[in-house]
Write an enzyme that holds these catalytic residues in place. Structure first.
Site, PDB file in Angstrom:
ATOM      1  N   GLY A  48       0.779  -1.245   0.000  1.00  0.00           N
ATOM      2  CA  GLY A  48       0.000   0.000   0.000  1.00  0.00           C
ATOM      3  C   GLY A  48       0.801   1.282   0.000  1.00  0.00           C
ATOM      4  N   ASP A 104       0.665   3.522   4.352  1.00  0.00           N
ATOM      5  CA  ASP A 104      -0.428   4.188   3.638  1.00  0.00           C
ATOM      6  C   ASP A 104      -1.529   4.626   4.584  1.00  0.00           C
ATOM      7  OD1 ASP A 104      -1.105   1.555   4.179  1.00  0.00           O
ATOM      8  OD2 ASP A 104      -1.902   1.115   2.189  1.00  0.00           O
ATOM      9  N   ASP A 107      -5.356   1.933  10.593  1.00  0.00           N
ATOM     10  CA  ASP A 107      -6.769   1.635  10.795  1.00  0.00           C
ATOM     11  C   ASP A 107      -6.957   1.110  12.232  1.00  0.00           C
ATOM     12  OD1 ASP A 107      -9.442   1.218  10.052  1.00  0.00           O
ATOM     13  OD2 ASP A 107      -9.042  -0.772   9.254  1.00  0.00           O
ATOM     14  N   LYS A 135      -7.380   6.552  10.498  1.00  0.00           N
ATOM     15  CA  LYS A 135      -8.788   6.458  10.918  1.00  0.00           C
ATOM     16  C   LYS A 135      -8.785   6.276  12.436  1.00  0.00           C
ATOM     17  CE  LYS A 135     -10.295   3.789   6.842  1.00  0.00           C
ATOM     18  NZ  LYS A 135     -10.727   2.432   6.427  1.00  0.00           N
ATOM     19  N   ILE A 157     -11.284   3.401   1.615  1.00  0.00           N
ATOM     20  CA  ILE A 157     -10.812   4.197   0.483  1.00  0.00           C
ATOM     21  C   ILE A 157      -9.844   3.394  -0.394  1.00  0.00           C
ATOM     22  CG2 ILE A 157     -11.128   6.418   1.640  1.00  0.00           C
ATOM     23  CD1 ILE A 157      -8.099   6.407   2.262  1.00  0.00           C
TER      24      ILE A 157
HETATM   25  P1  IMP Z   1      -4.694  -2.136  10.553  1.00  0.00           P
HETATM   26  O1  IMP Z   1      -3.823  -3.266  10.986  1.00  0.00           O
HETATM   27  O2  IMP Z   1      -6.147  -2.416  10.839  1.00  0.00           O
HETATM   28  O3  IMP Z   1      -4.274  -0.793  11.064  1.00  0.00           O
HETATM   29  O4  IMP Z   1      -4.674  -2.152   8.979  1.00  0.00           O
HETATM   30  C1  IMP Z   1      -3.829  -1.382   8.231  1.00  0.00           C
HETATM   31  C2  IMP Z   1      -3.838  -1.908   6.825  1.00  0.00           C
HETATM   32  O5  IMP Z   1      -5.173  -2.245   6.412  1.00  0.00           O
HETATM   33  C3  IMP Z   1      -3.366  -0.848   5.864  1.00  0.00           C
HETATM   34  O6  IMP Z   1      -1.977  -0.917   5.691  1.00  0.00           O
HETATM   35  C4  IMP Z   1      -4.121  -1.214   4.608  1.00  0.00           C
HETATM   36  O7  IMP Z   1      -3.418  -2.195   3.894  1.00  0.00           O
HETATM   37  C5  IMP Z   1      -5.411  -1.809   5.097  1.00  0.00           C
HETATM   38  N1  IMP Z   1      -6.495  -0.795   5.123  1.00  0.00           N
HETATM   39  C6  IMP Z   1      -7.092  -0.257   6.181  1.00  0.00           C
HETATM   40  N2  IMP Z   1      -8.046   0.625   5.827  1.00  0.00           N
HETATM   41  C7  IMP Z   1      -8.038   0.649   4.480  1.00  0.00           C
HETATM   42  C8  IMP Z   1      -8.798   1.390   3.500  1.00  0.00           C
HETATM   43  O8  IMP Z   1      -9.679   2.224   3.784  1.00  0.00           O
HETATM   44  N3  IMP Z   1      -8.488   1.128   2.206  1.00  0.00           N
HETATM   45  C9  IMP Z   1      -7.524   0.240   1.826  1.00  0.00           C
HETATM   46  N4  IMP Z   1      -6.788  -0.451   2.710  1.00  0.00           N
HETATM   47  C10 IMP Z   1      -7.053  -0.262   4.026  1.00  0.00           C
HETATM   48 MG    MG Z   2      -1.054  -1.756   3.939  1.00  0.00          MG
END
Ligand code: IMP
Ligand code: MG
Length: 184
Positions: A48, A104, A107, A135, A157
């Protein structure tokens, strides 16, 4: 010119190329100021971060080494899990470097929480995170990026490196997908 068929799946353009460029420039200036005279290693998280990484590094006015890691967090659809697997590791040890993660989007924080602990265990000189999107309301684990592009609402997104099901990474802007694309 042939039309861009990906545009049919986009509900709304959230961030234009111009907007993204301005944000990347601002971040690059902050990073260039803070890391002057240091030994900066940018660690891009595949896949990403690739577009952000290539734009960001070209706006830096200081030397930087780059490397990449690839992790999978066993996510399905639009959610990630807490279980992180390292699919590609770094080439160098971190003892000599001021490490800056380039991500990128932040989340739940599951991925970066795990990765931060993992990399800090290798004793870098310093360790910080730069994420283009955040987010905050979705956070499940404590992760605090020192550099941040923009806080975004809880929407999925795509574009500018971000995918849904490995598609749309090559859109030059960031948009929200039409809900019907998920339910296909
Ligand atoms: P986390 O471990 O939940 O923080 O996830 C982070 C990863 O989830 C990011 O590096 C993205 O690859 C993916 N991700 C989270 N939200 C989005 C989004 O809105 N669009 C695309 N990829 C996302
Ligand atoms: Mg990612």
């Amino acid at each position: 010119m042939t039309e861009n068929v990906m545009l049919n799946d986009i509900e709304e353009v959230l961030y234009s190329e111009e907007f993204l460029k301005e944000n990347v420039k601002r971040l690059a200036k902050e990073i260039s100021d803070d890391y002057a005279g240091k030994n900066l290693l940018l660690v891009g998280i595949l896949k990403g971060s690739i577009v952000f990484m290539t734009d960001l590094m070209r706006e830096l006015t200081i030397p930087a080494r780059i490397d990449f890691m690839q992790v999978s967090s066993y996510g399905t659809g639009t959610k990630s899990s807490g279980i992180v697997q390292i699919k590609k590791d770094l080439e160098v040890g971190l003892e000599d470097y001021d490490v800056l993660i380039v991500e990128d989007i932040l989340d739940s924080g599951n991925t970066l929480h795990y990765l931060s602990n993992f990399l800090k265990g290798r004793n870098p000189v310093s360790f910080e995170i730069c994420t283009l999107f955040d987010k905050p309301e979705r956070r499940e684990k404590p992760v605090f990026p020192k550099y941040k592009g923009v806080d975004i609402p809880d929407k999925f997104i795509v574009g500018y490196g971000l995918d849904y099901d490995e598609k749309y990474r090559n859109l030059p802007f960031v948009g929200v997908l039409k809900p019907e694309v998920y339910s296909k």
